[in-house]
Design a protein around this motif. Structure first.
Motif, PDB file in Angstrom:
ATOM      1  N   ASP A 279      66.128  26.958  49.815  1.00  0.00           N
ATOM      2  CA  ASP A 279      66.670  26.049  50.825  1.00  0.00           C
ATOM      3  C   ASP A 279      68.170  25.902  50.589  1.00  0.00           C
ATOM      4  OD1 ASP A 279      67.376  23.913  52.409  1.00  0.00           O
ATOM      5  OD2 ASP A 279      65.968  22.479  51.514  1.00  0.00           O
ATOM      6  N   GLU A 313      74.030  18.278  51.186  1.00  0.00           N
ATOM      7  CA  GLU A 313      73.402  18.257  52.504  1.00  0.00           C
ATOM      8  C   GLU A 313      72.120  17.454  52.494  1.00  0.00           C
ATOM      9  OE1 GLU A 313      70.651  20.262  55.585  1.00  0.00           O
ATOM     10  OE2 GLU A 313      70.413  19.799  53.485  1.00  0.00           O
ATOM     11  N   GLU A 314      71.555  17.221  51.304  1.00  0.00           N
ATOM     12  CA  GLU A 314      70.197  16.690  51.240  1.00  0.00           C
ATOM     13  C   GLU A 314      70.104  15.168  51.196  1.00  0.00           C
ATOM     14  OE1 GLU A 314      67.754  18.401  51.883  1.00  0.00           O
ATOM     15  OE2 GLU A 314      67.750  20.382  50.989  1.00  0.00           O
ATOM     16  N   GLN A 381      61.723  27.108  56.636  1.00  0.00           N
ATOM     17  CA  GLN A 381      61.185  25.805  56.205  1.00  0.00           C
ATOM     18  C   GLN A 381      60.079  25.306  57.120  1.00  0.00           C
ATOM     19  OE1 GLN A 381      65.303  23.754  56.018  1.00  0.00           O
ATOM     20  NE2 GLN A 381      64.332  23.222  54.094  1.00  0.00           N
ATOM     21  N   ARG A 403      68.406   8.201  60.489  1.00  0.00           N
ATOM     22  CA  ARG A 403      67.742   7.720  59.276  1.00  0.00           C
ATOM     23  C   ARG A 403      68.087   6.264  59.006  1.00  0.00           C
ATOM     24  NH1 ARG A 403      69.056  12.748  55.182  1.00  0.00           N
ATOM     25  NH2 ARG A 403      67.710  14.252  56.215  1.00  0.00           N
ATOM     26  N   ARG A 475      63.228  12.440  64.030  1.00  0.00           N
ATOM     27  CA  ARG A 475      63.928  13.601  64.611  1.00  0.00           C
ATOM     28  C   ARG A 475      63.264  14.042  65.905  1.00  0.00           C
ATOM     29  NH1 ARG A 475      65.587  17.108  59.279  1.00  0.00           N
ATOM     30  NH2 ARG A 475      65.223  15.432  57.767  1.00  0.00           N
ATOM     31  N   ALA A 543      64.358  21.117  60.886  1.00  0.00           N
ATOM     32  CA  ALA A 543      65.127  20.647  59.728  1.00  0.00           C
ATOM     33  C   ALA A 543      66.589  20.456  60.131  1.00  0.00           C
ATOM     34  CB  ALA A 543      65.031  21.649  58.587  1.00  0.00           C
ATOM     35  N   GLY A 544      67.287  19.624  59.390  1.00  0.00           N
ATOM     36  CA  GLY A 544      68.719  19.468  59.590  1.00  0.00           C
ATOM     37  C   GLY A 544      69.470  20.517  58.777  1.00  0.00           C
ATOM     38  N   HIS A 570      60.901  22.097  50.799  1.00  0.00           N
ATOM     39  CA  HIS A 570      61.039  20.830  50.082  1.00  0.00           C
ATOM     40  C   HIS A 570      59.844  20.692  49.145  1.00  0.00           C
ATOM     41  CE1 HIS A 570      64.163  18.760  52.921  1.00  0.00           C
ATOM     42  NE2 HIS A 570      64.577  19.886  52.380  1.00  0.00           N
TER      43      HIS A 570
HETATM   44  C1  GLV Z   1      67.481  18.735  55.152  1.00  0.00           C
HETATM   45  O1  GLV Z   1      66.861  19.561  54.533  1.00  0.00           O
HETATM   46  C2  GLV Z   1      66.784  17.932  56.116  1.00  0.00           C
HETATM   47  O2  GLV Z   1      66.437  18.452  57.189  1.00  0.00           O
HETATM   48  O3  GLV Z   1      66.477  16.781  55.801  1.00  0.00           O
END
Ligand code: GLV
Ligand code: MN
Ligand code: MN
Length: 597
Positions: A279, A313-314, A381, A403, A475, A543-544, A570
């Motif tokens: 990832d 990024e996480e 992913q 979030r 999302r 995914a972001g 993940h």
């Molecule tokens: C990053 O992996 C996300 O989509 O939260």
């Protein structure tokens, strides 16, 4: 990172051309043994001739199995031998060689006994043999212990998933057999696979001891990753390599004409807790491998390439996330520097301790006109490409997200004496609402809502919970759909809290807009993938990604690479193969060769 001598996978167009022109009997004879005791697979695939490449042939064979009815698929599964800890006289020569490579016959007596017990348990549960490509995702052989571990976790699958997983393993076995037959090995893909394994040696305390991967922003493991990637970039032959003020590792490979624009690419090297190895990192290593080949050949392209290994990024350590890409688009909010991690260390302190000056972050903003756009390679992913037997996928858009961190405060009271109708139970309120959130997201079909963190601070077995902390991630494919989802879920939360006299505190921590791919860049990916002889499959990203932040400043488009194990991510089971990595490298290389400003 370990670097090999110059190498490149050599396509074997002659072999594929020969196959396209061969008589059916000749072609069938050549493909014999690729799919165990099942010549019908090749027979049906041959109807798809002409094949454009080995990758196309592999896809056509897998497609022929996908199209078959379940009885035929079951017969194919049952044609496979049981894995054995000692040679079995009935093995086909291909199976024999593969089981030898995996060193299965050198199993210890304890491993042999475990293998037998797992084989029996698997057959008893499903009624068909357990199948695994014993050469594994890298192609150089799984250890007996890795095979046993895989068997143990696959024993918990549902029959439908176990059936599909067996078919996927059969395609992987066929892929490795075809590579042998064509003498076409994913050399660069294998190296890039190794680079991931190498980088995965760095993990945060608390995880490293358990063999788990966790790399949070600016920890010593994170800084070791940055140094390792920087050294790797230098060894690849980038002209400039720096680690910037936010912790990004940036490598630039100059164009033939120094005034030409750059393609910006990359992905992140931080991970979630106990995450997978691929990832983010795949999107750094794929372009690095391309640069290494160009540098070795002294090749300059009409455009430059800037590869960014994004530092964050996480969103694991601080509330804010996309810190690294935010800096590049001039959207790094200086108030984030005051955020504290769980140990009370502010982001400012963490940056300084890592040798960065937070004042330099503002200068990291890129000037969009100097770039053609942003492209990102990322492991999918998700299960889509895996289910379709497609190694690569074209991303059409990235879902928008929002979030929150929340806190429910009720009243802590005695579990034995508080009557059920007089409680203000934070957990019961949460539970009532969380089920609603799940159902509301399911209603849309393509929305998602997740509570990933849940904490009852100072909870006791005999106390009605007075405090609950939670996270909420929502999302959807468009911002409007995401906002409608969030409104419904949050309204319900207010309603539940009011009904139970629970005090609600809610903080929005991230809001990222949905990011449709740029049509021009997406078309370039399509051309690059088609050029490999592969059919195109388009999909949105749930995914972001760093690309969604870069979207604020420049056109962007992503390429997805199939994940193994139903595309799980993940999770330490996240995996992809050296072959799929090779295709991603080939696609990236083809993409870059197409830019001619
Ligand atoms: C990053 O992996 C996300 O989509 O939260
Ligand atoms: Mn991730
Ligand atoms: Mn990622």
């Amino acid at each position: 990172m370990p670097m090999s001598t110059p190498s490149r996978s050599q396509p074997s167009p002659e072999r594929i051309q020969w196959l396209n022109q061969a008589s059916t009997a000749e072609a069938l004879a050549w493909l014999d043994g690729i799919y165990e005791h099942s010549p019908w697979v090749a027979e049906q695939a041959l109807a798809q001739r002409p094949f454009r490449s080995l990758a196309h042939l592999k896809w056509a064979l897998a497609h022929s199995v996908m199209q078959a009815d379940p009885t035929q698929q079951m017969a194919l599964i049952k044609a496979h031998p049981l894995l054995a800890a000692k040679p079995n006289p009935h093995l086909t020569s291909e199976s024999k060689q593969e089981q030898q490579v995996a060193g299965l016959w050198q199993s210890t007596p304890a491993q042999a006994a475990q293998l037998q017990a797992l084989n029996e348990a698997y057959i008893a549960k499903f009624g068909w043999p357990f199948i695994v490509a014993v050469r594994g995702p890298r192609g150089n052989g799984l250890t007996p212990q890795a095979i046993l571990d895989t068997m143990a976790w696959r024993l918990h699958q549902s029959p439908a998933v176990a059936f599909q997983e067996n078919l996927r393993q059969i395609h992987r076995i066929a892929e490795l057999r075809l590579n042998e037959k064509c003498q076409q090995h994913p050399v660069l893909g294998g190296e890039v696979w190794d680079w991931h394994a190498w980088l995965a040696q760095f993990s945060d305390p608390g995880f490293l001891e358990h063999g788990q991967l966790s790399v949070s922003y600016l920890t010593p493991a994170h800084q070791a990753c940055a140094q390792t990637i920087a050294m790797g970039m230098k060894a690849c032959g980038f002209d400039e390599v720096t680690i910037d003020a936010v912790g990004n590792v940036v490598g630039r490979y100059h164009p033939a004409d120094l005034s030409a624009p750059y393609v910006l690419t990359g992905s992140h090297y931080d991970t979630v807790r106990n995450g997978g190895q691929y990832d983010g990192r795949l999107g750094v290593f794929v372009p690095m491998a391309c640069v290494r080949e160009w540098a070795r050949q002294g090749q300059r392209l009409p455009v430059g390439l800037e590869v960014v290994a994004f530092a964050e990024e996480e969103g694991q350590r601080y509330k804010a996330t996309f810190l690294a890409s935010s800096a590049l688009v001039g959207d790094f909010d200086a108030t984030w520097l005051d955020q504290q991690d769980a140990a009370g260390i502010s982001m400012r302190e963490a940056l300084r301790a890592a040798g960065h000056d937070p004042k330099d972050i503002a200068a990291l903003k890129r000037v969009p006109s100097k770039y053609v756009g942003f492209v990102e390679v990322h492991i999918e992913q998700g299960p889509v490409l895996h289910a379709l037997n497609m190694p690569l996928g074209i991303v059409t858009s990235i879902n928008g997200s929002v979030r929150f961190l929340g806190e429910l405060t009720g009243t802590a009271s005695h579990a034995g004496t508080s009557p059920m109708d007089q409680r203000h139970d934070a957990v019961a309120a949460f539970a009532e609402w969380a089920v609603f959130a799940e159902q509301r997201a399911r209603q849309d079909g393509d929305s998602v809502a997740t509570v990933g963190m849940l904490n009852v601070p100072q909870g006791s077995i005999n106390v009605v919970p007075g405090l609950l902390q939670f996270s909420l991630d929502m999302r959807a494919p468009s911002d409007a759909q995401r906002d409608a989802l969030a409104a419904d879920i949050l309204n319900k939360l207010h309603e539940v809290c009011a009904g139970r006299s629970i005090h609600l505190k809610l903080e929005e921590t991230v809001r990222a807009a949905a990011a449709p791919s740029d049509q021009g860049l997406q078309r370039r990916w399509e051309e690059a993938v088609s050029g490999l002889g592969l059919p195109l499959h388009h999909l949105p990203s749930g995914a972001g990604h760093d690309a969604m932040k870069m979207h604020q400043a420049m056109p962007q488009a992503m390429l997805f690479v199939r994940g193994e194990n139903q595309g799980i991510s993940h999770n330490p089971l996240e995996s992809t193969t050296a072959d799929d990595m090779q295709l991603a490298i080939d696609a990236f290389e083809a993409l870059m060769q197409r830019f001619n400003p």
